[in-house]
Design an enzyme around this catalytic site. Structure first.
Site, mmCIF file in Angstrom:
data_model
loop_
_atom_site.group_PDB
_atom_site.id
_atom_site.type_symbol
_atom_site.label_atom_id
_atom_site.label_comp_id
_atom_site.label_asym_id
_atom_site.label_seq_id
_atom_site.Cartn_x
_atom_site.Cartn_y
_atom_site.Cartn_z
ATOM 1 N N LYS A 13 -25.757 -52.452 25.340
ATOM 2 C CA LYS A 13 -26.204 -51.777 24.714
ATOM 3 C C LYS A 13 -28.143 -50.958 24.937
ATOM 4 C CE LYS A 13 -25.239 -52.701 19.879
ATOM 5 N NZ LYS A 13 -24.702 -53.818 21.194
ATOM 6 N N ARG A 88 -24.803 -49.325 11.948
ATOM 7 C CA ARG A 88 -24.232 -50.182 11.909
ATOM 8 C C ARG A 88 -23.349 -50.936 10.865
ATOM 9 N NH1 ARG A 88 -27.652 -53.415 15.006
ATOM 10 N NH2 ARG A 88 -26.859 -55.728 15.813
ATOM 11 N N ARG A 127 -28.857 -64.027 27.544
ATOM 12 C CA ARG A 127 -29.735 -62.830 27.620
ATOM 13 C C ARG A 127 -31.331 -63.417 28.112
ATOM 14 N NH1 ARG A 127 -29.164 -58.472 23.262
ATOM 15 N NH2 ARG A 127 -28.972 -59.632 22.183
ATOM 16 N N ARG A 159 -34.126 -64.931 22.698
ATOM 17 C CA ARG A 159 -34.241 -64.570 21.078
ATOM 18 C C ARG A 159 -33.305 -65.974 20.445
ATOM 19 N NH1 ARG A 159 -31.463 -58.302 21.090
ATOM 20 N NH2 ARG A 159 -30.766 -59.244 18.890
ATOM 21 N N ARG A 170 -23.298 -63.441 14.298
ATOM 22 C CA ARG A 170 -23.046 -61.837 14.651
ATOM 23 C C ARG A 170 -22.166 -61.097 15.264
ATOM 24 N NH1 ARG A 170 -27.271 -62.480 18.628
ATOM 25 N NH2 ARG A 170 -27.333 -60.771 19.100
HETATM 26 P P1 ADP Z 1 -27.481 -56.524 19.950
HETATM 27 O O1 ADP Z 1 -28.909 -56.128 21.143
HETATM 28 O O2 ADP Z 1 -27.888 -58.295 20.020
HETATM 29 O O3 ADP Z 1 -26.992 -56.060 19.054
HETATM 30 P P2 ADP Z 1 -29.974 -56.304 17.975
HETATM 31 O O4 ADP Z 1 -32.024 -56.414 18.964
HETATM 32 O O5 ADP Z 1 -29.839 -54.422 17.469
HETATM 33 O O6 ADP Z 1 -29.143 -56.737 18.534
HETATM 34 O O7 ADP Z 1 -29.927 -56.734 16.525
HETATM 35 C C1 ADP Z 1 -30.867 -57.553 16.425
HETATM 36 C C2 ADP Z 1 -31.044 -58.263 14.540
HETATM 37 O O8 ADP Z 1 -31.669 -56.786 14.163
HETATM 38 C C3 ADP Z 1 -29.512 -57.624 13.404
HETATM 39 O O9 ADP Z 1 -28.492 -59.051 13.735
HETATM 40 C C4 ADP Z 1 -29.977 -57.826 12.579
HETATM 41 O O10 ADP Z 1 -30.225 -58.307 11.525
HETATM 42 C C5 ADP Z 1 -30.975 -56.303 12.846
HETATM 43 N N1 ADP Z 1 -30.962 -55.371 12.866
HETATM 44 C C6 ADP Z 1 -30.253 -54.185 13.780
HETATM 45 N N2 ADP Z 1 -30.527 -53.355 13.110
HETATM 46 C C7 ADP Z 1 -29.850 -53.148 12.586
HETATM 47 C C8 ADP Z 1 -28.925 -52.199 11.605
HETATM 48 N N3 ADP Z 1 -28.898 -50.290 12.031
HETATM 49 N N4 ADP Z 1 -28.827 -52.839 9.893
HETATM 50 C C9 ADP Z 1 -29.702 -53.724 9.623
HETATM 51 N N5 ADP Z 1 -29.737 -54.666 10.636
HETATM 52 C C10 ADP Z 1 -30.016 -54.029 11.935
HETATM 53 P P1 ADP Z 2 -26.549 -55.076 23.571
HETATM 54 O O1 ADP Z 2 -27.785 -54.645 23.548
HETATM 55 O O2 ADP Z 2 -25.310 -54.741 22.995
HETATM 56 O O3 ADP Z 2 -26.708 -56.394 22.924
HETATM 57 P P2 ADP Z 2 -28.129 -56.161 25.535
HETATM 58 O O4 ADP Z 2 -28.215 -55.382 26.751
HETATM 59 O O5 ADP Z 2 -29.618 -56.607 25.946
HETATM 60 O O6 ADP Z 2 -26.365 -55.843 25.166
HETATM 61 O O7 ADP Z 2 -27.140 -57.446 27.297
HETATM 62 C C1 ADP Z 2 -27.231 -58.487 26.602
HETATM 63 C C2 ADP Z 2 -27.269 -59.398 28.343
HETATM 64 O O8 ADP Z 2 -26.333 -59.148 28.759
HETATM 65 C C3 ADP Z 2 -28.663 -59.148 28.478
HETATM 66 O O9 ADP Z 2 -28.916 -60.490 29.702
HETATM 67 C C4 ADP Z 2 -28.750 -58.618 29.927
HETATM 68 O O10 ADP Z 2 -28.886 -58.116 31.266
HETATM 69 C C5 ADP Z 2 -26.720 -58.457 29.764
HETATM 70 N N1 ADP Z 2 -25.685 -57.534 30.456
HETATM 71 C C6 ADP Z 2 -26.042 -56.488 30.322
HETATM 72 N N2 ADP Z 2 -24.790 -55.143 30.966
HETATM 73 C C7 ADP Z 2 -24.872 -56.168 31.892
HETATM 74 C C8 ADP Z 2 -23.644 -55.689 32.564
HETATM 75 N N3 ADP Z 2 -23.076 -55.011 32.926
HETATM 76 N N4 ADP Z 2 -23.334 -56.737 33.488
HETATM 77 C C9 ADP Z 2 -23.627 -58.323 33.562
HETATM 78 N N5 ADP Z 2 -25.063 -58.278 32.302
HETATM 79 C C10 ADP Z 2 -25.352 -57.934 31.772
#
Ligand code: ADP
Ligand code: ADP
Length: 216
Positions: A13, A88, A127, A159, A170
């Site tokens: 995302k 979420r 990541r 992270r 998660r």
């Molecule tokens: P990921 O990219 O792995 O999906 P995020 O960066 O979006 O994770 O979120 C990291 C953390 O921030 C989540 O595990 C949660 O603790 C918090 N968080 C982010 N967005 C929300 C939300 N909309 N509601 C509640 N907690 C959130």
């Molecule tokens: P989210 O926000 O949904 O948690 P991220 O965008 O942070 O996901 O991506 C998670 C990990 O996967 C990062 O290390 C990113 O570089 C990698 N990634 C994202 N898209 C791709 C893809 N199409 N192929 C391979 N790796 C990817």
């Protein structure tokens, strides 16, 4: 365009949000990024959010919603936005809908990034995030051996919540609380699924094709 990205942690995302928001000239609003900025800035919000984030749990709705309301009220979000990581759970989605109604607008589309569990774990475990510009990298897929951001020269870090035990939790939280959003938005008739496997550029291309009917 008013757009939401949904999908499990690691679906891509944040990665896709960077490109889609820039292609559409709309602000990318990532609740995870806003929380992380507050944690590193040592604010009260950051102190509160940190304990939930470290466990891999959701930050309480009232805190998250107030933060999103403030952000969506800013001038750059008046003509469109891309939300990444919000809503979420279904209560957040219901409140977002009411909030946008108050503003006299509505979501145009919710894009679901579809990818299987094995790929999600592979992506999360490798990541790396830039401490300076926030850009997202992957140790293997981007061949990042040196922990230096190719975009700005900043230092890359892993992270805290991308460690194995937290990743597992998660994913459970996603299944229990976030996955129901897919049927919520399908019922609202604004959900579009995109295959998020394969190279980043191909996923972006698929996403832009899915969005093309909504671009004015
Ligand atoms: P990921 O990219 O792995 O999906 P995020 O960066 O979006 O994770 O979120 C990291 C953390 O921030 C989540 O595990 C949660 O603790 C918090 N968080 C982010 N967005 C929300 C939300 N909309 N509601 C509640 N907690 C959130
Ligand atoms: P989210 O926000 O949904 O948690 P991220 O965008 O942070 O996901 O991506 C998670 C990990 O996967 C990062 O290390 C990113 O570089 C990698 N990634 C994202 N898209 C791709 C893809 N199409 N192929 C391979 N790796 C990817």
């Amino acid at each position: 365009m008013r757009l939401v990205l949904v999908g499990p942690p690691g679906a891509g995302k944040g990665t896709q949000a960077q490109f889609i928001a820039s292609n559409l000239s709309i602000p990318k609003i990532s609740t995870g990024d806003i929380f992380r900025a507050n944690v590193s800035g040592g604010t009260e919000l950051g102190k509160l959010a940190k304990e939930y984030m470290d466990r891999g749990d959701l930050v309480p709705d009232e805190v998250t919603i107030a933060m999103v309301r403030d952000r969506l009220s800013e001038s750059d979000a008046q003509d469109g936005f891309l939300l990444d990581g919000f809503p979420r759970n279904v209560p957040q989605a219901e409140i977002l809908k009411k909030m946008l109604e108050e503003f006299g607008v509505a979501l145009d589309i919710v894009l679901e990034l579809v990818v299987d569990d094995d790929e999600v774990v592979r992506r999360l475990a490798g990541r790396r995030t830039c401490s300076q510009c926030g850009r997202i990298w992957h140790v293997d897929f981007d061949d990042k051996k040196d922990d230096v951001c190719d975009a700005c020269g900043g230092h890359l870090y892993q992270r805290d919540d991308d460690k194995e035990a937290t990743i597992r939790h998660r994913l459970e939280v996603y299944q229990e609380q976030t996955a129901p959003l897919v049927s919520f938005y399908a019922q609202e008739r604004i959900l579009v699924g995109v295959d998020a496997t394969g190279p980043v550029e191909e996923v972006t291309q698929r996403a832009m094709e899915a969005l093309s009917p909504y671009i004015d």
